[in-house]
Design a protein around this motif. Structure first.
Motif, PDB file in Angstrom:
ATOM      1  N   UNK A  15       0.843  -1.203   0.000  1.00 30.71           N
ATOM      2  CA  UNK A  15       0.000   0.000   0.000  1.00 30.71           C
ATOM      3  C   UNK A  15       0.876   1.250   0.000  1.00 30.71           C
ATOM      4  N   UNK A  18       2.704   1.751  -3.281  1.00 29.02           N
ATOM      5  CA  UNK A  18       1.864   2.294  -4.355  1.00 29.02           C
ATOM      6  C   UNK A  18       1.578   3.779  -4.107  1.00 29.02           C
ATOM      7  N   UNK A  19       1.313   4.130  -2.843  1.00 27.50           N
ATOM      8  CA  UNK A  19       1.089   5.548  -2.547  1.00 27.50           C
ATOM      9  C   UNK A  19       2.324   6.364  -2.930  1.00 27.50           C
ATOM     10  N   UNK A  23       2.229   9.297  -5.831  1.00 22.98           N
ATOM     11  CA  UNK A  23       2.593  10.694  -5.565  1.00 22.98           C
ATOM     12  C   UNK A  23       3.824  11.089  -6.377  1.00 22.98           C
ATOM     13  N   UNK A  26       2.638  11.732  -9.871  1.00 22.24           N
ATOM     14  CA  UNK A  26       1.861  12.969  -9.958  1.00 22.24           C
ATOM     15  C   UNK A  26       2.764  14.194  -9.908  1.00 22.24           C
ATOM     16  N   UNK A  27       3.698  14.177  -8.952  1.00 20.70           N
ATOM     17  CA  UNK A  27       4.532  15.361  -8.779  1.00 20.70           C
ATOM     18  C   UNK A  27       5.471  15.578  -9.964  1.00 20.70           C
ATOM     19  N   UNK A  29       4.639  14.729 -13.073  1.00 18.91           N
ATOM     20  CA  UNK A  29       3.831  15.043 -14.254  1.00 18.91           C
ATOM     21  C   UNK A  29       3.475  16.528 -14.302  1.00 18.91           C
ATOM     22  N   UNK A  30       3.632  17.201 -13.140  1.00 19.95           N
ATOM     23  CA  UNK A  30       3.257  18.613 -13.081  1.00 19.95           C
ATOM     24  C   UNK A  30       4.151  19.416 -14.017  1.00 19.95           C
ATOM     25  N   UNK A 265       2.810  23.034  -0.773  1.00 22.69           N
ATOM     26  CA  UNK A 265       2.046  23.012  -2.028  1.00 22.69           C
ATOM     27  C   UNK A 265       2.203  24.349  -2.748  1.00 22.69           C
ATOM     28  N   UNK A 273       6.093  17.540  -0.217  1.00 23.97           N
ATOM     29  CA  UNK A 273       4.724  17.094  -0.463  1.00 23.97           C
ATOM     30  C   UNK A 273       4.652  15.569  -0.423  1.00 23.97           C
ATOM     31  N   UNK A 277       2.769  13.269   2.448  1.00 28.33           N
ATOM     32  CA  UNK A 277       1.723  12.340   2.005  1.00 28.33           C
ATOM     33  C   UNK A 277       2.008  10.933   2.519  1.00 28.33           C
ATOM     34  N   UNK A 280       1.392  10.619   6.278  1.00 29.98           N
ATOM     35  CA  UNK A 280      -0.042  10.535   6.556  1.00 29.98           C
ATOM     36  C   UNK A 280      -0.600   9.163   6.187  1.00 29.98           C
ATOM     37  N   UNK A 281      -0.191   8.661   5.005  1.00 29.05           N
ATOM     38  CA  UNK A 281      -0.684   7.351   4.585  1.00 29.05           C
ATOM     39  C   UNK A 281      -0.274   6.279   5.597  1.00 29.05           C
TER      40      UNK A 281
END
Lengths: 305, 280
Positions: A15, A18-19, A23, A26-27, A29-30, A265, A273, A277, A280-281
């Motif tokens: 888990x 994958x998180x 992330x 995503x970061x 791809x920005x 952010x 970031x 994340x 927290x996960x």
């Protein structure tokens, strides 16, 4: 049982992996890099900075380096707080957020459980109706509204409590109350419903018929069985507290992880970031794990997969 | 319809009924706001900047002299549009995913639910923020982010329902008569989840309002000139100490709307399933 727990712990690893991957993807791809500022940096300096943070390497290599770091527990350097790593920032801010979270959870449990029990015991009386109306109101009031209200009342009007920062116990009262109210409202509603359901059960009627007093039945037969739905929501509750802490830390200028996340952010501090994340996960995964294990003890009827 | 047991029970719930009227009123304001608003939402009356509520400006003005009442009406349109659309799209996404997962069952279900578990490990506001970092913070970006984060709860709920319903005799009978899976799912199973879907939709809306206004309040939501209730509350927050009216009115709008949707949801749930009264 040990097998069940071990299996759950092992499941947490993919888990989190994958998180981390999501992330990371995503970061990266920005569009636009973290060092694209309004004031252009000289190309040599930019190249230097990018080399330092491995941004000049192909993406798969960056990913591999990131995962390698994670295995060592290294979340990487911060892009904005130069000279500090993400680990440093988290080590400074996580304890503050945890303190706030635990206080709020305590507020939620104490207020929520007592209101729920009282509502169920005196069901359909004015007390029950008022308390359930307040609970729905508590669910409907966003915590930034509540926070602003508390500050305006207790700090600006009556000047009783400080409106911001995190120094002594007095600083903790308003943020913990603002963060803990929504969980209290959820717990109250859930506890009331759960108690009423258990009170309808045959074994409760039997216990009453045997002549056991109302309070003894409530204590020995009802509460112990009614508490389990509340235990199951401790996982989602942790998530809600995390989400709430962003706002509360923002409003009360509490130097916790949520506030740093918001700044990260706006600063596009990607490693920070990603690191926050992940933390927290991990927190939520552990909370869910804890709930699953606790549930085994509370309700032995639950089958282990 | 008006004599069905559902309607009879619902009519008795005064709070829910009142909430339904209030929500209808809000929708009218959202649709026909221009006709009701005394000023254009971005008109700057610089002579009267930061005015307290009064005759000229019922709810006062902000630091640029913009009429708060007009801005609140405009914000109603944005907030309601985003939350209603988000709730709908989350409902559709979640229902499709949950229905397939529950109906197919077995290994597919197992993997689909594990994927959901992974997303569940990220707190929703954090997920929303991450998505807006990626796709931008316009109205469309915020809407997509909220939808992508909101469907998971729905998927879990519908999966459970479908798992339960597919064991029923009438589904078995339909299967024995050779009905296709598609037909069984669409004609026999999903219509029976309608009640739950309506209740879920009603509860998704306040969640969406909360998420959007929170996002805008911490400054990571909509970008100007678009202004939701959350944006207005954020602007008011900066002036809390000396001009509390600026945060008071947007906050009240958010609170009352969420309260109305929560009461309506409670009322609908109790009326649809009297056994659930007081549960959850």
């Amino acid at each position: 049982m040990i097998g069940f727990i071990l299996k759950r712990i092992l499941w947490a690893i993919p888990v989190l992996w994958i998180v981390a991957t999501i992330t990371f993807a995503m970061m990266h791809l920005v569009p636009g890099g973290p060092f694209d500022r309004e004031k252009k940096l000289p190309p040599e300096i930019k190249a230097n900075i990018e080399a330092k943070f491995h941004l000049d390497k192909p993406l798969p290599v960056q990913y591999a380096l990131y995962l390698k770091g994670l295995l060592r527990g290294d979340l990487g350097p911060s892009y904005k707080y130069l000279g500090r790593t993400v680990n440093d920032v988290i080590a400074d801010t996580l304890p503050v957020s945890m303190q706030l979270g635990f206080l709020a959870l305590l507020v939620g449990l104490v207020v929520g459980l007592s209101a729920g029990v009282a509502s169920a015991v005196w069901a359909r009386t004015a007390l029950d109706k008022t308390s359930m109306f307040l609970a729905t109101a508590g669910i409907s009031i966003p915590n930034f509204v509540l926070g602003a209200l508390l500050i305006q009342l207790f700090s600006h009007q009556f000047k009783l409590l400080p409106p911001a920062l995190w120094e002594d116990a007095r600083h903790a009262i308003l943020p913990a109350a603002a963060l803990g109210l929504a969980p209290a409202a959820y717990i109250a509603r859930l506890m009331r419903a759960s108690i009423l359901e258990v009170m309808d059960k045959d074994y409760v009627r039997t216990a009453r018929a045997k002549g056991l007093g109302f309070w003894a039945v409530l204590w020995r037969h009802v509460l112990i069985n009614a508490i389990s739905p509340v235990v199951t929501i401790l996982g989602p509750l942790t998530a809600a507290l995390v989400t709430g802490s962003f706002v509360i830390e923002f409003i009360f200028s509490v130097p916790g992880m949520g506030q740093f996340f918001i700044t990260a952010v706006t600063n596009r501090d990607y490693p920070l970031i990603m690191g926050v994340t992940l933390v927290y996960a991990a927190l939520i995964v552990s909370a869910n794990l804890f709930v699953d294990v606790l549930y085994l003890f509370i309700d032995p009827r639950v089958q282990m997969e | 319809m008006t004599n069905s047991p559902f309607w009879k029970r619902f009519r008795k719930d005064r709070l829910a009924l009142l909430s339904a009227f209030l929500i209808a009123g809000l929708l009218i304001v959202a649709l026909f706001g221009e006709a009701l608003s005394p000023y254009p939402f971005d008109l700057q009356d610089t002579q009267n900047a930061l005015a307290a509520p009064g005759d000229l400006h019922w709810m006062g003005t902000d630091e640029l002299g913009r009429d708060l009442f007009s801005r609140l009406i405009y914000g109603t349109r944005i907030s309601m549009a985003i939350s209603l659309l988000t709730a709908f799209s989350a409902l559709i996404l979640g229902t499709l995913y949950g229905a397939v997962s529950g109906y197919v069952g077995g290994r597919v279900d197992n993997w689909m639910m594990r994927a959901v578990d992974v997303i569940y490990a990220i707190p929703d506001l954090l997920l929303i923020i991450l998505i807006t970092v990626l796709i931008g913070r316009g109205v469309l970006g915020v809407f997509l982010a909220l939808s992508l984060a909101g469907w998971i709860t729905v998927a879990r709920l519908i999966r459970g329902e479908v798992l339960r319903l597919k064991e029923y005799d009438y589904v078995e009978a339909a299967r024995a008569f050779g009905a296709s899976h598609r037909r069984i799912l669409l004609k026999h199973i999903l219509p029976n989840t309608l009640g739950i879907l309506i209740v879920t939709l009603t509860f998704r809306i306040p969640s969406a309002i909360l998420a959007e206004s929170t996002l805008s309040f911490i400054g990571l939501g909509l970008t100007p000139p678009a202004a939701s209730w959350g944006t207005l509350a954020n602007e008011g927050w900066k002036a809390l100490k000396f001009y509390p009216h600026l945060i008071l009115f947007p906050s009240l709008a958010i609170f009352i709307t969420m309260l109305a949707f929560n009461f309506l949801g409670d009322g609908l749930r109790d009326a649809l399933d009297p056994g659930a009264r007081g549960r959850g």
